[in-house]
Design a protein around this motif. Structure first.
Motif, PDB file in Angstrom:
ATOM      1  N   ALA A  72      29.382  26.865  53.185  1.00 13.00           N
ATOM      2  CA  ALA A  72      30.534  27.450  52.486  1.00 13.00           C
ATOM      3  C   ALA A  72      30.872  28.847  52.978  1.00 13.00           C
ATOM      4  O   ALA A  72      31.686  29.528  52.370  1.00 13.00           O
ATOM      5  CB  ALA A  72      30.257  27.490  50.982  1.00 13.00           C
ATOM      6  N   GLU A  73      30.271  29.277  54.075  1.00 11.38           N
ATOM      7  CA  GLU A  73      30.488  30.634  54.580  1.00 11.38           C
ATOM      8  C   GLU A  73      31.783  30.696  55.387  1.00 11.38           C
ATOM      9  O   GLU A  73      31.959  29.936  56.344  1.00 11.38           O
ATOM     10  CB  GLU A  73      29.305  31.051  55.448  1.00 11.38           C
ATOM     11  CG  GLU A  73      29.436  32.414  56.068  1.00 11.38           C
ATOM     12  CD  GLU A  73      29.632  33.508  55.049  1.00 11.38           C
ATOM     13  OE1 GLU A  73      30.665  34.210  55.142  1.00 11.38           O
ATOM     14  OE2 GLU A  73      28.773  33.649  54.166  1.00 11.38           O
ATOM     15  N   PRO A  74      32.724  31.597  55.022  1.00 12.29           N
ATOM     16  CA  PRO A  74      33.982  31.684  55.767  1.00 12.29           C
ATOM     17  C   PRO A  74      33.927  32.584  56.999  1.00 12.29           C
ATOM     18  O   PRO A  74      34.830  32.541  57.831  1.00 12.29           O
ATOM     19  CB  PRO A  74      34.949  32.262  54.728  1.00 12.29           C
ATOM     20  CG  PRO A  74      34.086  33.100  53.848  1.00 12.29           C
ATOM     21  CD  PRO A  74      32.751  32.413  53.798  1.00 12.29           C
ATOM     22  N   ASP A  75      32.888  33.402  57.126  1.00 12.73           N
ATOM     23  CA  ASP A  75      32.793  34.348  58.233  1.00 12.73           C
ATOM     24  C   ASP A  75      32.048  33.703  59.395  1.00 12.73           C
ATOM     25  O   ASP A  75      30.933  33.203  59.237  1.00 12.73           O
ATOM     26  CB  ASP A  75      32.066  35.611  57.772  1.00 12.73           C
ATOM     27  CG  ASP A  75      32.072  36.698  58.821  1.00 12.73           C
ATOM     28  OD1 ASP A  75      32.906  37.600  58.736  1.00 12.73           O
ATOM     29  OD2 ASP A  75      31.230  36.621  59.742  1.00 12.73           O
ATOM     30  N   LEU A  76      32.653  33.714  60.578  1.00 10.83           N
ATOM     31  CA  LEU A  76      32.083  33.028  61.726  1.00 10.83           C
ATOM     32  C   LEU A  76      30.712  33.578  62.104  1.00 10.83           C
ATOM     33  O   LEU A  76      29.763  32.821  62.342  1.00 10.83           O
ATOM     34  CB  LEU A  76      33.045  33.140  62.916  1.00 10.83           C
ATOM     35  CG  LEU A  76      32.574  32.520  64.238  1.00 10.83           C
ATOM     36  CD1 LEU A  76      32.264  31.041  64.075  1.00 10.83           C
ATOM     37  CD2 LEU A  76      33.620  32.734  65.329  1.00 10.83           C
ATOM     38  N   LYS A  77      30.580  34.892  62.166  1.00 10.67           N
ATOM     39  CA  LYS A  77      29.302  35.474  62.559  1.00 10.67           C
ATOM     40  C   LYS A  77      28.221  35.223  61.516  1.00 10.67           C
ATOM     41  O   LYS A  77      27.053  34.996  61.852  1.00 10.67           O
ATOM     42  CB  LYS A  77      29.456  36.981  62.805  1.00 10.67           C
ATOM     43  CG  LYS A  77      30.176  37.329  64.096  1.00 10.67           C
ATOM     44  CD  LYS A  77      30.266  38.829  64.298  1.00 10.67           C
ATOM     45  CE  LYS A  77      28.903  39.444  64.521  1.00 10.67           C
ATOM     46  NZ  LYS A  77      28.999  40.915  64.783  1.00 10.67           N
ATOM     47  N   ARG A  78      28.575  35.226  60.250  1.00  9.31           N
ATOM     48  CA  ARG A  78      27.580  34.976  59.211  1.00  9.31           C
ATOM     49  C   ARG A  78      27.149  33.511  59.207  1.00  9.31           C
ATOM     50  O   ARG A  78      26.007  33.205  58.841  1.00  9.31           O
ATOM     51  CB  ARG A  78      28.118  35.402  57.853  1.00  9.31           C
ATOM     52  CG  ARG A  78      28.247  36.913  57.704  1.00  9.31           C
ATOM     53  CD  ARG A  78      28.869  37.298  56.374  1.00  9.31           C
ATOM     54  NE  ARG A  78      27.954  37.093  55.277  1.00  9.31           N
ATOM     55  CZ  ARG A  78      27.117  38.014  54.794  1.00  9.31           C
ATOM     56  NH1 ARG A  78      27.082  39.219  55.342  1.00  9.31           N
ATOM     57  NH2 ARG A  78      26.335  37.750  53.781  1.00  9.31           N
ATOM     58  N   VAL A  79      28.028  32.604  59.592  1.00 10.35           N
ATOM     59  CA  VAL A  79      27.607  31.211  59.771  1.00 10.35           C
ATOM     60  C   VAL A  79      26.490  31.137  60.812  1.00 10.35           C
ATOM     61  O   VAL A  79      25.466  30.469  60.616  1.00 10.35           O
ATOM     62  CB  VAL A  79      28.797  30.323  60.193  1.00 10.35           C
ATOM     63  CG1 VAL A  79      28.306  28.960  60.678  1.00 10.35           C
ATOM     64  CG2 VAL A  79      29.754  30.131  59.038  1.00 10.35           C
TER      65      VAL A  79
END
Length: 647
Positions: free
Chosen positions: A302-309
């Motif tokens: 459910a993470e929208p941030d690419l780097k945090r994925v």
């Protein structure tokens, strides 16, 4: 083998030169010094590898003592290196991947005015990590261990004028220090048990000094694992790693791929002789690894941030490595560490190329349709994503399946099932990321499939990466070529684990060092290698197909707001920390601040005010008139006479 000292010394020299002189010369000179020293370290690592290959398998180990650092009484801790197949393998991975990231940084950081400081920090980071993997004892390793911790703070908070970056650097430093307390206590206990922290000496004496399953072996192994938990971002000390994305993207690639976060895995493998004497500790390592793998994979959904994925992906894949070493599969843990270094660095560099094209954007809900505009970047990301998902013939398939097979054959069927489920989630979240960034039309990621919201809506849609006429292009060659090299390594890296029959190439290289036959197995759980590999491949393909049906074709409807909320809050772990740890600590800090101002400062200020008031009173007696002073003197004389008369 004394040439091995040059491996960490070259990047250390780059730190000194760029740190002292970098601001006085041009960017080109800074880049040449920074990249050249790391390439030189890689070249020396290759030379040392060649020298080891020329020796018989049983003689591929050499201690290089630089000088006697600590020598008091019975305590001896020389500052030296251990050159053997394990340390050289890690030195090659660290320096090789690190060199590619340095070269990529030349293009990525070209517009930053503090590029000399950036490369100085990056070189120091490399020197610290290379020293860590080459150190000959725990005390020497601790220097590199703390060095990478310091550099992670400096690099994560590189743009320290941005409050989120400064806060992320402090968070990383403090959380990893919690684990380092355990590591330091483990060093003290190792001294107490062995009388030394030399890796070779401890490996030889472990069987006689540590009874199997005894309290000393268990305590030592668990204390060291606590240090690994903090440094390698495992439950419950993982919380610093997602926030570390505030640093420059090449820094994220370096920290997440082959350096700091893998230090805990390497340390456990290096101390495998101790862990073999502590079965309970090995079980803890395996359980924590499996739990972390599935937890972080679910959080990435459910993470929208690419780097945090990609950050949660790193946490999850590190869980796989700990699962592997927890069941005694030391070489396969190192194999997955190596393949992960290739494809995770590739994914981060591709994400950096997307950010480079979109002016720093990381929100996937504001991207889409970039495959046609960034074909090289899309291809590189696809290679990394397929490797991460465990698709044949990429490196991630071989290393992941090796660990799944190890867990199953070791009789830990339930851990195998958890890791298999995590593999399915891994394919799901990385395919979702690829679809949102490169496949779906711009803006469709903000609502999610069939109306299911992907978190909060983006604040605005005016980003230049979404504008039809905007100039969005693949990065320059200096950034593109490192991505190509990593893509090639990701494609060919599986050969390290390949063989007609186990063990593979890397396992045979490490075999004489890592106690052959250490893998724990039980009867009736030896399933077919082909069947186990097919199961892992099937769940990966199923995850990709599910993303295609839900996000691309919209053939399936996903409506589960409760699950979405739980995943968006990462199972409320950080909320719990905020309530149970952060809030009480801040409350105590506020009380201590009030006490300091009211009592401590009050006492100091009150004394000063009393002295000042007394001085004001006495100052009134200094009138400057001679008759007043004569009168006072007369009064004094009369008082003295009265005292002597009536005494």
């Amino acid at each position: 083998m004394r040439a091995a000292i040059l491996i960490p010394l070259f990047p250390l020299a780059g730190w000194v030169v760029n740190g002292l002189l970098g601001d006085r010369w041009g960017r080109r000179a800074v880049a040449w010094v920074a990249c050249g020293t790391v390439v030189a370290a890689f070249a020396v690592s290759l030379a040392v590898l060649a020298r080891l290959l020329a020796l018989p398998p049983g003689a591929r180990s050499a201690a290089v003592v630089l000088y006697e650092w600590i020598g008091t009484g019975s305590v001896r801790a020389p500052l030296g290196l251990l050159v053997d197949p394990l340390s050289v393998a890690l030195a090659l991975v660290v320096s090789g991947v690190g060199a590619l990231i340095h070269i990529y940084s030349v293009g990525y950081m070209a517009g930053d005015e503090h590029i000399a400081r950036y490369f100085a920090y990056l070189n120091l980071f490399m020197a610290s990590m290379l020293w860590l993997v080459l150190a000959g004892n725990l005390v020497a390793m601790f220097i590199g261990w703390e060095g990478v911790g310091l550099c992670s703070y400096l690099l994560i908070a590189f743009w320290f004028t941005r409050p989120p970056a400064a806060a992320a650097g402090v968070k990383a430093f403090l959380v990893t220090r919690l684990g380092d307390v355990g590591f330091l206590l483990g060093i003290f206990l190792a001294f107490a048990v062995f009388g030394t922290t030399d890796f070779t000496a401890m490996a030889r004496a472990a069987g006689s000094r540590l009874p199997l399953g005894g309290p000393a072996a268990t305590a030592l192994a668990l204390l060291l694992f606590l240090g690994a938990t903090g440094k390698s971002a495992q439950l419950p000390l993982y919380v610093w790693l997602p926030d570390a994305m505030e640093g420059p993207t090449p820094v994220s690639a370096l920290i997440h791929a082959a350096t700091m976060v893998t230090a805990g895995v390497y340390m456990i493998v290096r101390m495998h002789a101790v862990y073999l004497r502590a079965p309970l500790a090995l079980d803890v390592v395996a359980i924590v690894g499996a739990a972390t793998a599935i937890f972080a994979a679910a959080a990435a959904l459910a993470e929208p941030d690419l780097k945090r994925v990609l950050a949660y992906s790193t946490i999850s894949q590190l869980g796989y490595m700990f699962l592997g070493v927890g069941v005694g599969a030391w070489s396969d843990g190192i194999f997955h560490l190596t393949s992960h270094a290739f494809f995770k660095a590739l994914l981060f560099l591709a994400a950096g190329a997307v950010m480079h094209a979109l002016g720093g954007e990381t929100d996937m809900r504001r991207m889409g349709g970039l495959a046609g505009r960034l074909p090289a970047t899309a291809g590189a990301f696809a290679v990394g994503a397929l490797a991460l998902a465990g698709i044949w013939p990429f490196a991630g398939f071989f290393s992941k399946e090796a660990i799944l097979s190890d867990a199953f054959r070791a009789g830990r069927v339930w851990l195998w099932a958890v890791a298999l489920a995590a593999a399915g989630l891994t394919a799901l979240y990385i395919a979702r990321a690829f679809a949102l960034v490169f496949v779906l039309p711009p803006g469709e990621g903000s609502a999610g499939p069939a109306g299911c919201r992907e978190g909060d809506a983006p604040r605005a849609a005016g980003h230049r990466g979404l504008a039809p006429g905007a100039e969005v292009a693949d990065p320059p060659p200096v950034m593109r070529w490192p991505m190509g090299a990593l893509a090639l390594l990701t494609l060919l890296g599986g050969a390290l684990g390949w063989s007609a029959a186990r063990p593979g190439v890397l396992a045979r290289w490490l075999g004489p060092l890592l106690a052959p036959g250490a893998l724990r197995s039980s009867e009736g759980t030896h399933g077919s290698e082909a069947a186990l590999a097919a199961a892992g491949l099937a769940v990966a393909v199923a995850g990709i197909v599910l993303v295609w049906l839900v996000y691309v074709r919209r053939a399936l409807r996903v409506r589960s707001q409760a699950v979405q909320t739980v995943l968006a809050h990462r199972f409320y772990v950080e909320d719990f920390y905020a309530a149970a740890v952060v809030a009480p600590v801040r409350a105590v800090a506020r009380w201590a601040g009030g006490f300091d101002r009211a009592v401590i400062d009050g006492a100091v200020v009150g004394l000063a005010r009393a002295i000042g008031g007394g001085g004001a009173v006495l100052r009134r007696l200094q009138s400057g008139y001679l008759r007043h002073y004569a009168a006072l003197a007369l009064v004094g004389v009369l008082a003295l006479l009265a005292y002597w008369m009536w005494r």
